[in-house]
Design a protein around this motif. Sequence first.
Motif, PDB file in Angstrom:
ATOM      1  N   GLN A  86       1.048  -1.103   0.074  1.00 53.72           N
ATOM      2  CA  GLN A  86      -0.053   0.084   0.058  1.00 53.72           C
ATOM      3  C   GLN A  86       0.900   1.240  -0.130  1.00 53.72           C
ATOM      4  O   GLN A  86       0.402   2.309  -0.471  1.00 53.72           O
ATOM      5  N   ASP A  87       2.034   1.250   0.363  1.00 52.41           N
ATOM      6  CA  ASP A  87       2.835   2.443   0.605  1.00 52.41           C
ATOM      7  C   ASP A  87       3.342   2.695  -1.044  1.00 52.41           C
ATOM      8  O   ASP A  87       3.520   3.930  -1.281  1.00 52.41           O
ATOM      9  N   VAL A  88       3.291   1.872  -1.806  1.00 47.73           N
ATOM     10  CA  VAL A  88       3.544   2.047  -3.389  1.00 47.73           C
ATOM     11  C   VAL A  88       2.462   2.887  -4.084  1.00 47.73           C
ATOM     12  O   VAL A  88       2.814   3.828  -4.579  1.00 47.73           O
ATOM     13  N   ARG A  89       1.374   2.592  -3.749  1.00 47.03           N
ATOM     14  CA  ARG A  89       0.072   3.296  -3.928  1.00 47.03           C
ATOM     15  C   ARG A  89       0.140   4.671  -3.382  1.00 47.03           C
ATOM     16  O   ARG A  89      -0.162   5.587  -4.231  1.00 47.03           O
ATOM     17  N   VAL A  90       0.465   4.913  -2.085  1.00 43.59           N
ATOM     18  CA  VAL A  90       0.499   6.219  -1.449  1.00 43.59           C
ATOM     19  C   VAL A  90       1.674   6.930  -2.279  1.00 43.59           C
ATOM     20  O   VAL A  90       1.189   8.327  -2.452  1.00 43.59           O
ATOM     21  N   ARG A  95       2.658  11.479  -6.998  1.00 44.30           N
ATOM     22  CA  ARG A  95       3.060  11.936  -8.395  1.00 44.30           C
ATOM     23  C   ARG A  95       4.595  12.585  -8.455  1.00 44.30           C
ATOM     24  O   ARG A  95       4.673  13.483  -9.120  1.00 44.30           O
ATOM     25  N   GLU A  96       5.448  12.391  -7.564  1.00 36.93           N
ATOM     26  CA  GLU A  96       6.935  12.809  -7.292  1.00 36.93           C
ATOM     27  C   GLU A  96       7.756  12.090  -7.973  1.00 36.93           C
ATOM     28  O   GLU A  96       8.855  12.445  -8.580  1.00 36.93           O
ATOM     29  N   LEU A 183       1.452  16.678  -0.389  1.00 40.12           N
ATOM     30  CA  LEU A 183       2.379  17.562  -0.465  1.00 40.12           C
ATOM     31  C   LEU A 183       3.745  17.218   0.522  1.00 40.12           C
ATOM     32  O   LEU A 183       4.635  17.430   0.176  1.00 40.12           O
ATOM     33  N   THR A 184       3.608  16.893   1.609  1.00 44.82           N
ATOM     34  CA  THR A 184       4.438  16.435   2.567  1.00 44.82           C
ATOM     35  C   THR A 184       5.384  15.308   1.982  1.00 44.82           C
ATOM     36  O   THR A 184       6.551  15.313   2.141  1.00 44.82           O
ATOM     37  N   PHE A 189      10.334  13.569  -0.785  1.00 43.97           N
ATOM     38  CA  PHE A 189      11.008  12.984  -2.006  1.00 43.97           C
ATOM     39  C   PHE A 189      12.186  13.942  -2.406  1.00 43.97           C
ATOM     40  O   PHE A 189      13.294  13.421  -2.659  1.00 43.97           O
ATOM     41  N   ARG A 190      11.731  15.180  -2.692  1.00 45.75           N
ATOM     42  CA  ARG A 190      12.695  16.219  -3.265  1.00 45.75           C
ATOM     43  C   ARG A 190      13.722  16.384  -2.116  1.00 45.75           C
ATOM     44  O   ARG A 190      14.879  16.622  -2.768  1.00 45.75           O
ATOM     45  N   GLY A 191      13.490  16.341  -0.825  1.00 48.24           N
ATOM     46  CA  GLY A 191      14.782  16.744   0.062  1.00 48.24           C
ATOM     47  C   GLY A 191      15.364  15.330   0.542  1.00 48.24           C
ATOM     48  O   GLY A 191      16.008  15.647   1.521  1.00 48.24           O
TER      49      GLY A 191
END
Lengths: 197, 197
Positions: A86-90, A95-96, A183-184, A189-191
Motif C-alpha cells: 500500500q505504500d507504493v500506492r501512497v 506523483r513525485e 505535499l508533505t 522525496f525532493r529533499g
Amino acid sequence: MDAIDNLVTLLSRLPGIGKKSAQRLAYHILEAPRSYSSALAGSLSTLHDSIKRCSVCGGFTETDPCPICTDPSRDASLLCVVERSQDVRVIEDAREYRGMFHVLGGLIAPLDGIGPDDLTIGALLARLRNDRVRELILALNPTVEGDTTSLYIQNLLKDTALSVTRLASGLPVGGDLEYADRLTLARSFRGRVPMHR
Amino acid sequence: MDAIDNLVTLLSRLPGIGKKSAQRLAYHILEAPRSYSSALAGSLSTLHDSIKRCSVCGGFTETDPCPICTDPSRDASLLCVVERSQDVRVIEDAREYRGMFHVLGGLIAPLDGIGPDDLTIGALLARLRNDRVRELILALNPTVEGDTTSLYIQNLLKDTALSVTRLASGLPVGGDLEYADRLTLARSFRGRVPMHR
C-alpha cells in the motif's frame, strides 16, 4: 449466533473497528440496498483470486509483472524500497517519483521476532546485482523499526558504488507513511538526503 | 479499475470510513488469510436472505415473529418505542428492560422530508388498540428529531388512558443512543419520567 452477530464478529477483526463500530457497520449494510452487500461480497470473494504478488517488486497486482515494473517510461536507475504494497500506492498518488519499487514485506522488529530473513532483502540484493540501479531510496516509516531496517540495508551496501538515500524528515517522526498528505510526501522525496557511512 | 480499487470504493461508502481508512482495510483483508475474506464474503451474501423484519415489532430477525415478540416471560404491558432495530440490541444489552419493543424505522425530520407517514406510527397505534399495553416508553435519541417525534406520538395518545413516558436524560443531550454505556442506559430506564400533557 445469528447472521448479524456473525457479521459483527468478522467486521470487528478489522484494524480500527471495535465492537460498536462493527455493529454500526453491520446494521448500515443491512439497511442499505441488497445490491450493496452483494457487490461487497462479490468483491471480497474474488479478491484473492484477482490479486497476486508481482514476482519482480513484490507488490500486489492483477498482472505479473505489475504495470509499474513493465512501464518502459519509468526510470530504472532509481529503486524505492517500501515496507508494504500500500505504500507504493501512497507514493504513486503523490506523483513525485517516477522510478521503480521494491516491497520488503515488513520491517526488522526483533521484539516481534521479525529478522532480515523474513523480508525480501535477498531478492532486493539480487535485483541490485542484475539491474542498472544507481540510487536506492529507502522510503520506510520514520519509526524505530523503519530506521533499524534502513540502517541494516545501508550496511549491506556500504562497499558498493550505489547511492543510498532515505526520505527527508518532512514526515512527522513516529508517524505512519500511509497517512502523510500528498505535499508533505512530495517534499520528502525532493529533499531526500544521502545516508552517512 | 482493479480489484483493490473496487473494494476500496465499496468500503468507503460505509459510515465513518473515508478513502484512507478504506485503503487500510482493503490491504488488511488482502494480507489476512484467504479464509477471512471468504468468511466475510459468505456472511455478506447470505445476510439479506437470513434477516427479515419482524411483522410485529419491525425489528431485524431471523424468525418472524422475532424471539422478543414471542417470549412469554416478557412483560406485554410495557412497550418501548425505538428509532432503529440496532437500538433494540443496545437496550437488550443493558439488561434493565423486560417489556416489548416497537421499531419506528426513523424519526420525524421535516428538513429531510421524513414525516409521520414514513414511520411505523400507524402500526404502533394498531398494536396499542389490540395489545394490553399500559405504558408506552419513548426511547428515542435526545435530539431535535427524537424530541419532535416523542411529542408527536404523545399528542396522538393524549386522550387515551395509556401512560406515556420517555427515558430520563441520563443520556447526554445531542448524543447518540447507540454509544451510551450500559450503566447510563440502565439508569435512564429506571429514572424515566411521565410526559406532561
